[in-house]
Structures are given as C-alpha cells and as structure tokens.
Design a protein around this motif. Sequence first.
Motif, mmCIF file in Angstrom:
data_model
loop_
_atom_site.group_PDB
_atom_site.id
_atom_site.type_symbol
_atom_site.label_atom_id
_atom_site.label_comp_id
_atom_site.label_asym_id
_atom_site.label_seq_id
_atom_site.Cartn_x
_atom_site.Cartn_y
_atom_site.Cartn_z
ATOM 1 N N LYS A 91 -47.063 0.387 -13.712
ATOM 2 C CA LYS A 91 -47.474 1.279 -14.793
ATOM 3 C C LYS A 91 -46.666 2.573 -14.842
ATOM 4 N N MET A 92 -45.369 2.445 -14.669
ATOM 5 C CA MET A 92 -44.474 3.582 -14.913
ATOM 6 C C MET A 92 -44.460 3.840 -16.414
ATOM 7 N N MET A 93 -44.748 5.088 -16.793
ATOM 8 C CA MET A 93 -44.879 5.394 -18.215
ATOM 9 C C MET A 93 -44.033 6.574 -18.675
ATOM 10 N N THR A 94 -43.663 7.449 -17.743
ATOM 11 C CA THR A 94 -42.967 8.682 -18.122
ATOM 12 C C THR A 94 -41.862 9.000 -17.124
ATOM 13 N N GLY A 95 -41.023 9.966 -17.493
ATOM 14 C CA GLY A 95 -40.008 10.449 -16.567
ATOM 15 C C GLY A 95 -40.632 11.117 -15.355
ATOM 16 N N ARG A 96 -41.776 11.759 -15.557
ATOM 17 C CA ARG A 96 -42.480 12.386 -14.429
ATOM 18 C C ARG A 96 -42.869 11.351 -13.384
ATOM 19 N N ASP A 97 -43.320 10.163 -13.838
ATOM 20 C CA ASP A 97 -43.666 9.089 -12.904
ATOM 21 C C ASP A 97 -42.461 8.711 -12.044
ATOM 22 N N VAL A 98 -41.298 8.617 -12.683
ATOM 23 C CA VAL A 98 -40.084 8.238 -11.956
ATOM 24 C C VAL A 98 -39.713 9.298 -10.927
ATOM 25 N N VAL A 99 -39.806 10.553 -11.304
ATOM 26 C CA VAL A 99 -39.447 11.636 -10.382
ATOM 27 C C VAL A 99 -40.371 11.635 -9.168
ATOM 28 N N ILE A 100 -41.671 11.447 -9.382
ATOM 29 C CA ILE A 100 -42.597 11.414 -8.245
ATOM 30 C C ILE A 100 -42.316 10.199 -7.365
ATOM 31 N N ALA A 101 -41.999 9.070 -7.979
ATOM 32 C CA ALA A 101 -41.633 7.891 -7.191
ATOM 33 C C ALA A 101 -40.401 8.176 -6.344
ATOM 34 N N ALA A 102 -39.422 8.867 -6.909
ATOM 35 C CA ALA A 102 -38.216 9.215 -6.157
ATOM 36 C C ALA A 102 -38.544 10.165 -5.008
ATOM 37 N N LEU A 103 -39.371 11.150 -5.277
ATOM 38 C CA LEU A 103 -39.735 12.108 -4.231
ATOM 39 C C LEU A 103 -40.507 11.449 -3.092
ATOM 40 N N LEU A 104 -41.252 10.391 -3.416
ATOM 41 C CA LEU A 104 -41.991 9.658 -2.381
ATOM 42 C C LEU A 104 -41.132 8.619 -1.675
ATOM 43 N N GLY A 105 -39.886 8.416 -2.153
ATOM 44 C CA GLY A 105 -38.975 7.567 -1.394
ATOM 45 C C GLY A 105 -38.324 6.412 -2.114
ATOM 46 N N ALA A 106 -38.558 6.228 -3.414
ATOM 47 C CA ALA A 106 -37.983 5.074 -4.120
ATOM 48 C C ALA A 106 -36.632 5.425 -4.730
ATOM 49 N N GLU A 107 -35.724 4.446 -4.689
ATOM 50 C CA GLU A 107 -34.405 4.606 -5.297
ATOM 51 C C GLU A 107 -34.281 3.916 -6.640
ATOM 52 N N GLU A 108 -35.092 2.864 -6.859
ATOM 53 C CA GLU A 108 -35.039 2.121 -8.114
ATOM 54 C C GLU A 108 -36.457 1.963 -8.644
ATOM 55 N N TYR A 109 -36.579 1.719 -9.984
ATOM 56 C CA TYR A 109 -37.880 1.867 -10.631
ATOM 57 C C TYR A 109 -38.080 0.785 -11.684
ATOM 58 N N GLY A 110 -39.239 0.146 -11.651
ATOM 59 C CA GLY A 110 -39.513 -0.947 -12.562
ATOM 60 C C GLY A 110 -40.545 -0.588 -13.617
ATOM 61 N N PHE A 111 -40.330 -1.099 -14.822
ATOM 62 C CA PHE A 111 -41.231 -0.873 -15.956
ATOM 63 C C PHE A 111 -41.619 -2.232 -16.534
ATOM 64 N N SER A 112 -42.894 -2.440 -16.775
ATOM 65 C CA SER A 112 -43.326 -3.727 -17.323
ATOM 66 C C SER A 112 -44.116 -3.569 -18.614
ATOM 67 N N THR A 113 -45.314 -3.000 -18.519
ATOM 68 C CA THR A 113 -46.151 -2.881 -19.710
ATOM 69 C C THR A 113 -45.503 -1.987 -20.759
ATOM 70 N N ALA A 114 -44.920 -0.861 -20.325
ATOM 71 C CA ALA A 114 -44.343 0.081 -21.282
ATOM 72 C C ALA A 114 -43.262 -0.556 -22.163
ATOM 73 N N PRO A 115 -42.299 -1.301 -21.614
ATOM 74 C CA PRO A 115 -41.316 -1.945 -22.494
ATOM 75 C C PRO A 115 -41.941 -2.934 -23.468
ATOM 76 N N LEU A 116 -43.015 -3.617 -23.034
ATOM 77 C CA LEU A 116 -43.677 -4.535 -23.962
ATOM 78 C C LEU A 116 -44.387 -3.772 -25.076
ATOM 79 N N VAL A 117 -44.959 -2.628 -24.753
ATOM 80 C CA VAL A 117 -45.560 -1.788 -25.797
ATOM 81 C C VAL A 117 -44.491 -1.348 -26.775
ATOM 82 N N VAL A 118 -43.346 -0.977 -26.245
ATOM 83 C CA VAL A 118 -42.221 -0.580 -27.097
ATOM 84 C C VAL A 118 -41.824 -1.719 -28.037
ATOM 85 N N LEU A 119 -41.922 -2.966 -27.542
ATOM 86 C CA LEU A 119 -41.565 -4.135 -28.358
ATOM 87 C C LEU A 119 -42.674 -4.562 -29.307
ATOM 88 N N GLY A 120 -43.828 -3.898 -29.237
ATOM 89 C CA GLY A 120 -44.888 -4.213 -30.190
ATOM 90 C C GLY A 120 -46.258 -4.449 -29.600
#
Length: 957
Positions: A522-551
Amino acid sequence: MVWSQLTNSSFKTEIFSIRVPVEGQSKIAVYVDRLCKNVASSIKNGTELVILSDRGVNKDSYSIPSLLAVSGLHHYLIRAGLRAKVSIMLESAEPREVHHFATLLGFGAEVVFPYLVFDTIRSLIEHGDIRGIGEEQAIDTFCQAAASGIVKVMSKMGISTLQSYQGAQVFEAVGVDQDVLDQYFTGTYSSIDGIHLDRMAEEMRLKHRQAFYSNRSERLHLESGDDFQWRQEGEDHQYNPQTIHLLQQACRTNDYSLFKQYTSLLNDTNHNLQSIRGLLAFKKNKSIALDEVESVERIVKRFKTGAMSYGSISEEAHEALAIAMNRLGGKSNSGEGGEAPERFLADPNGDLRRSAIKQVASGRFGVNSYYLLNADEIQIKMAQGAKPGEGGHLPGSKVYPWIAEVRGSTPGVDLISPPPHHDIYSIEDLAELIHNLKNANPKARVSVKLVSGGGVGTIAAGVAKGRADLVLISGYDGGTGAAPRTSLKHAGLPWEIGLAETHQTLLLNKLRDRIVVETDGKMMTGRDVVIAALLGAEEYGFSTAPLVVLGCILMRVCHLNTCPVGVATQDPSLRKKFIGTPEHVVHFMTFIAQEVREYMAQLGVRTMDELIGRTDLLEANQAIEHWKAKGVDLSSLLYQPDEVHSVSRYATIEQVHGLDKTLDQQELIPRCEAALERKEKVESTLSIRNINRVAGTMLGSEITKRYGIEGLAEDTIKLTLIGSAGQSFGAFIPRGLSMRLVGDANDFFGKGLSGGKLIVRPSKRSTFVAADNVIIGNVAFYGATAGEAYVNGIAGERFCVRNSGANVVVEGVGDHGCEYMTGGTVVILGETGKNFAAGMSGGIAYVLDFDQQFAKHCNQELVVIGNASEEELSGIQAMVERHVYYTKSERGKEVLKSWDKISKQFIRVIPRDYMVMKKRIDRFKVKGYDSYKAALAAFEESKVAVDIVKDGDVNNG
C-alpha cells in the motif's frame, strides 16, 4: 448439539457473567482477576464446563471484551495448574467474523456461541431480508462458512486438527501494551506496544453509551461503515472517492498539482493514523535546493509494480503495467502466473510488454526455461503479502482457457498455491533453488519474497547467506486481483515492522552490504517511499495504486470476476471497459519520484543511497493527539545498531554464486559448441559426482537463449553422464537436449523440465534389482512443463508434483506422488506411497496395480480412478516401449512380454473436473472433433470462455 443441550449435559457446568457495571469504581483488571479467581474456585469444587457469558448487557452494564476474558482465564488457569480440568466456552454477542472465531479458539476457547449472529439471521428472515431459506438452514450455512474460514486459517499455519490449533496462539499483536500481553495473552509478541486495559474499557464504554444513551432514532440504525469498502459517514479509508478521483485525474491529465492535493489528504496528521508510518514525523534538518537532489529518472528505476498475475488481472492491465515500467527503467512483476511468449518481444510501437520480474511461486504456473530467461529478476515467492501462508488463489471462474494455457492448468479449475512454496523447508532448500535459478538465467537477480512479521529479520539473514541478491519484505495491505475478502484483513503485519527488523538484523550480522532490501504494501505517496528508505529499503513496490491509476475503483469484487472497469476480470465484455494506458502509470511513478525529491531536499539529502537506513531523521509524531495512539512506542523501529557506522547501510557487494565452477561451464557447454552455434548433432560421455549440482541447466539456458521456446530438434545434443548426480540434475532443460544418467541422482531431478529428455538407469555392474530400489531422490520433476523422462527404478517422495506437461515413466514412487498436478502423463510400473494425487486438477496418471492396494494409497478427493480404455492402453504401451528402449528396464520388458494380462491391471487416475469439463463440452455438442483435447484446443484457439460458475455449461464468451 444445541446450546441448551450443552448447558444441561451430564458434565458439571457453571455460567460466569463477564459483564461489569458502567459506574463501577474498579478498573477492568480487577473484574478480570475476580472472574479468574471465581472460575478457579469453581473448578476446585468439581466444575468441568465453564461458560463465559455476556447475556444481560443493559444500560447499567457492559461486557469485558470476549477475547480478553477467554485468554485471560486460559492463562490464569494454566498458571494455577487447572487448565486441563475444564473446558472454556463462550456465549457472546461480540464474535461474528472468521477472525473473531479464529482468535477465540487460538487463545483457548473450546466452544463459541455467537448468539447475536443467530438472532440477527432470524430477524432478517422474519423481515423478509433473507428469502427462500429456512432459519435452521440459514444458521447452518453461516456456521459452515465460519468453519471453512477457520479451517483455512489453520491450513495457513500447517495445523491439521482443531485440538492442535486450540490455544496455539499463532498470532502477533499490533498496538497492544506488552504488559497486557504478558498478563492476559502470555507469549504473544508486540513490537510497538499500544493500548492498555483502561483504554480497551473506555472503548467498550463508548460503544455502550452509543447503544443505550443516544436518542431512539439513532439506536434503530447501525452506524454506516465497512472494513472492506468506503461508506459515507463510515470508517475512514485511505482510498475513498475523493482520493481515488484526485489520483486518477492527476495521472490522466499529467497534473502534478492535483497529485499534491491527493497526497496532502493522505499525509494529513489526522487522516494518516491508519498506518504506522502515519505516526512518524521527519526531524528538522538543514534543507538543500531541489536541483541538488538526484533526478526523477534515476529514482524511478528503484520502483516496481507488485506481483499481480495474469489471470488475477486482465491482459490489458497486466501489459499496461509492464509497458509503463519498461519505459521508465523500473520493473513490473509477472505475479505467480506465466506470461504469453509473444510478450517477450517488442510490440509494433517498440514497447516491451514483458514483465522484468518473473515470479516463481509453486513452480507450476508456466515456469519454464524460456520464461526464466526473459527476466531481469526472478522472484522466489516464499510467502504472499496480502495472504501470508495461504499462497495465491485464483478462483476457477477467472481461469479462462487462455489463462489456463499460459499457466499450464485446466480451464475453470481453481489455481491454489498451498504453502510451503516451491517445497522449501529450510534455508538449504532455498539456497538450492537460488542456485538453480542463477543457472537458468545467470544474468538475472534472484530475489526472495517474505512477509512482514516478528522474526522475519532472522529469515532475511538466512536468505542473504543463501546468496539471494534481493529480499522483499511485503506488508499485509493489499490482495489485489484475486484475494477473498476474509484474506484481506488480519493476515501479516505492516511493512514498517518487518522492514525495520530486517535492516537492523542484517546490520547486526554484517550482511547488509550483500543484499538489496525491497518493501511493498500500500505505497501511495512519495512520503511513504521516503519513510521506507529511512527504515532501510532500497527498492519500492506499488500494487493497488497503479491499478487505481488504470481505472480501479476499489469495488472489492476481484475474486468474483465482475470488475466493472475491466481491471481485475477475464470477462471479454467487461475488459472492453478498460480505459487505462501505460502513460497514466508513467505519470504516477514520475509524480512519486518528484515528491520523493522534495522530501529529500527538505531533509538535506542528495541521493537515495544517502537516505537509506537514516532512522536518525525520523521521530514519533508528537502532534498526534488520538487517545489510542498515545501508548504506541516506535523506538524499536528507529533503533540504530552500533554496526551502522562500520557496515554499509545498503547493498554494495555482489553475491558470489560460483557459476564459473559448474560442470556446465567447465565441460558441457564447451563440448556442445557445435550444436549451440550451428545446430550440429553432438554426443558426449563424461563422469559426474554428487557435488555437480544443476547439471545441464546452464547448457539448456544457452539453447533457449539462441533458439527460443522451440529449442533444438530432438536429440540434437545427447549426453551420457556416469556416476552419482547432485541435486537438480537436468532442471529446466529445453527441447533438443537429451541427458542419460547411468547411476543415480539426488533430489529435484528434472525440476521444471521444459521440453528436454531425461533418462536414468543403474550401471550394468549394479547387483540390485532396479524396480525395487530408489534411484532418484525426492521432488523429482517438480513443476515440469514439457518433455519426457524414463526412470529405471523408484523415485522418492513428491514425484511429479505440479507437473503441467511432461510425460514420465517410473517404476515406483514414494508418498504424495502427482500432488497438485495440472497436466502431462505419468505411467507408474509399480507401487505408490500414500496420498497419491492430492490436489491433482489436470493431467493423467496410470498406475500398474499389481496387488490391488492402490485405491488405499490414492487421495480421491479430487480424482476418480478406473480402468484405462483400449485407446489409452495403446498409448501406455507405446510409453513403456520407449522406456525399455532407453533404459533396458527389466520391469518394462516383463510388462510388455505379458501385456495382454498385465495391461488389465493399469488404473487410470484422472481429475474429477476433467471429467466434468468433458461432459460439459459433450453437452455443448461440439462437432468435428474426435477427442476432448481437440475440442478444448478449439475453444482455446477461439478464446471461448469456459464458465463453470454461472450455469455449468460452456458459454460463448
């Protein structure tokens, strides 16, 4: 047994009220303690059945939370040495969902009587809201559904009996004070603490006041709200009409200002309390100019779309995601289904439609040499984020013929990947699979998908030692495309918890620099990505959000195949409603990266690498005033080990896989150069030892690399290897490569066979009887998709599990043979172990039943057994003749010599659904086809939907 009969049974029974007075001066802990002491005293006086009841709640009293009462009593009695003398039963209005029942049983209850559920069903029938069904049947249906849900939870945990599950406490708490857990839920872990008993009591009093002290008109209606879907004036959801509309409009019009409106709603302090990251704030730091920050083009390369299979979502949605991520230089994930080979080539516009990440789940869904070679990353799915422990589950109504073709399965039949995925029981098994996949595609990264939870850091350390290139820590949010509603909640933990533990554990073990860490959920915003990076992640996955973007509009009907916007459906008429484009996803990912840059500038950080693991830039958000958030302690997430100063916070070292030392690189590939370069026939003989693992796989990948899915002509390369082969001999080998082993082999023989030919027989000097001895190990031909094999001897356990297309002859197998098989033909010239054909949904097995004992060994839940027809016997005879030709099998010779007599002892094992499908096609009166397979091929060719849900017939799609 009805409740009244139970309370009037011959066992000495006593009912204890779990009601407490609204105006009571004592804290709730006092009442729980008093309850426990009273029950203990009663047990000492001979009580055998204890019933905890909240009946009689009125304006002057409310009830202790039922789970607290049950678990508190359970542990009190354990400490008092009395638990084994009594059964705890609950009579309560509170439990109503599968999770409620699962937790009550898991924390010690033997019986749950949800009387308000039954009263509600009666009321609905009386008022005509439920029609066409009687009260008793309606209640029974509810109980059956609840029981099925409990069984599913038990199966996720690998627990077979209710007795084993009861009191097992297979749960982890989120947001509960550790002192409460120690006292009342002893042994349960919570990483972030949370509310204590007084807060729980306050919530119960709030509900009580709403029920008894609001005005009468309000009391006549339940408040609007839904855990799964947004309701006006109901519970807040991050995806709601406003956020969905803003996100879709922003990405369709490429309007960043609209996107910022969307993220401002989600990042609002009061709105973002639905996630742990919403409780965090950035520390003030010296900012820098935006143009000093790493570019959008570099940041988006770290982005991925999540594992959503072709089948769970439509072809249009699946390809749109792939095209978008390929344009950006990021990666889309195939999900555990296969992909049509034509997608591996660029389309007329020059766009690459293939998913850069190819997932290997149960190893049966289209996983072959060509599939693996067309990947930049191969992901081993050890667990599923939205449904941890459960595996993927694609309902049969979504398995249309074109889906079944790509996934190597049967149309109309559920696709379930039960754990453990890919038969992994240890880190050693995982390391073997990683090595297999690196041989199948040396240039691809190999990643391992884990689920967030307590202890995941230790597992991630094992994954790093197993030489994976990347580990994904997946959060519990999601379930896009296929998840049943009961699997969307209460399974897994937020990614923040698992990610922080993983990063810290890898640092402590000086492993962090060897492996890339990714997270999603449930990554939804740039803020989510930044917090994930600060907690230790280098790469980030999006699932529901891209599908919402597609309709997608979050209708939550993915599993029903009725998606009204054509995103999560295979119905051709609904797919026409799909309006998404790759450009929309490109805009979304670009917006996310741009917002990440803005936060980086605010924090004074120039590159993503500098951002990773910097928990010193985070703190608990002290501005949050919500009374439930006050007890949460986030210090464990923000902890920085001392090792952070001496070890890299991100991956800097490539794993050493030792591919240059393999038998393929040193011997096989050089000997077969003429065949690889000029398609000339090559024959060679050499010795092999059990240290030579994955023999033939890298040679096979070279064939596939040059000649695609078709491979070479049969027997272009014929290799004879003499000795004892190590694990995974002949894994994933394609057409054109034939490997004869004279000796024996270890586990995973012929794993993922992709069109090649494998032969194994004992040495001529052997003194044992081949048909009576094991010659290849466990899990042979796991996930095989095509090809043939002949085994002169017995195979170990789990033979041909998830085989979807290979034809194999063997002279006996251990337990669990042909489990979850979906295609291919297996001929067994001897005995089988127990549980044969469990979960088998396709393909055919023929077993030579010498002693008429086979029926006892066969799991007939999904299959039917019977005699083979004359036409089938002819095909069996041909396979046995080939077996004798290749292996010189004495057992095979005996069978052929006495064929007229012995052939009558062959038992056919065929999936029940195969027979049902055949009858349905027969009813449809398909003309001009002489067999079921020919008719089905015609349906697949014309893409006619096989809908077995609506009316049980084949309908023109």
